[in-house]
Motif scaffolding. Structure first.
Motif: not given
Length: 107
Positions: A49-77
């Motif tokens: 990591c660059e200086a000042g970023e040493e405390d990052v220990f995990l990065v996660q990414e999830i792809d979605y088709p659209s912003l609307a799909h993200i909103e729906e996913a975040l509201s889903s059980p």
């Protein structure tokens, strides 16, 4: 395509690193993969990591088709299962995570 990312900052408790990353693979990735409309899930373990970023220990990414799909996913059980999976590893680290939503500009 849109990507919702979580950046985990802090530190994994000493001596628990292997346990944490195994739990990510065994519990978190399956829960994140079940998110409604999720197209792909990626997780990264930072190695340099660059200086000042040493405390990052995990990065996660999830792809979605659209912003609307993200909103729906975040509201889903299904999100509740992902929150529960994250809670199950919470004792293994000290820190927090923040989310960023990206719009992909290239393939």
């Amino acid at each position: 395509m849109f990507t919702r990312s979580a950046i985990f900052r802090g530190r994994i408790k000493p001596g628990r690193e292997d346990e944490f990353y195994a739990a990510v693979q065994e519990r978190l990735v399956p829960a994140w993969s079940q998110m409604l409309h999720a197209r792909a899930v990626r997780v990264y373990r930072p190695r340099q990591c660059e200086a000042g970023e040493e405390d990052v220990f995990l990065v996660q990414e999830i792809d979605y088709p659209s912003l609307a799909h993200i909103e729906e996913a975040l509201s889903s059980p299904r999100r509740e299962a992902a929150v529960a999976a994250l809670a199950s590893v919470r004792a293994l680290y000290d820190g927090e995570h923040r989310h960023i939503i990206y719009e992909r500009l290239t393939d």
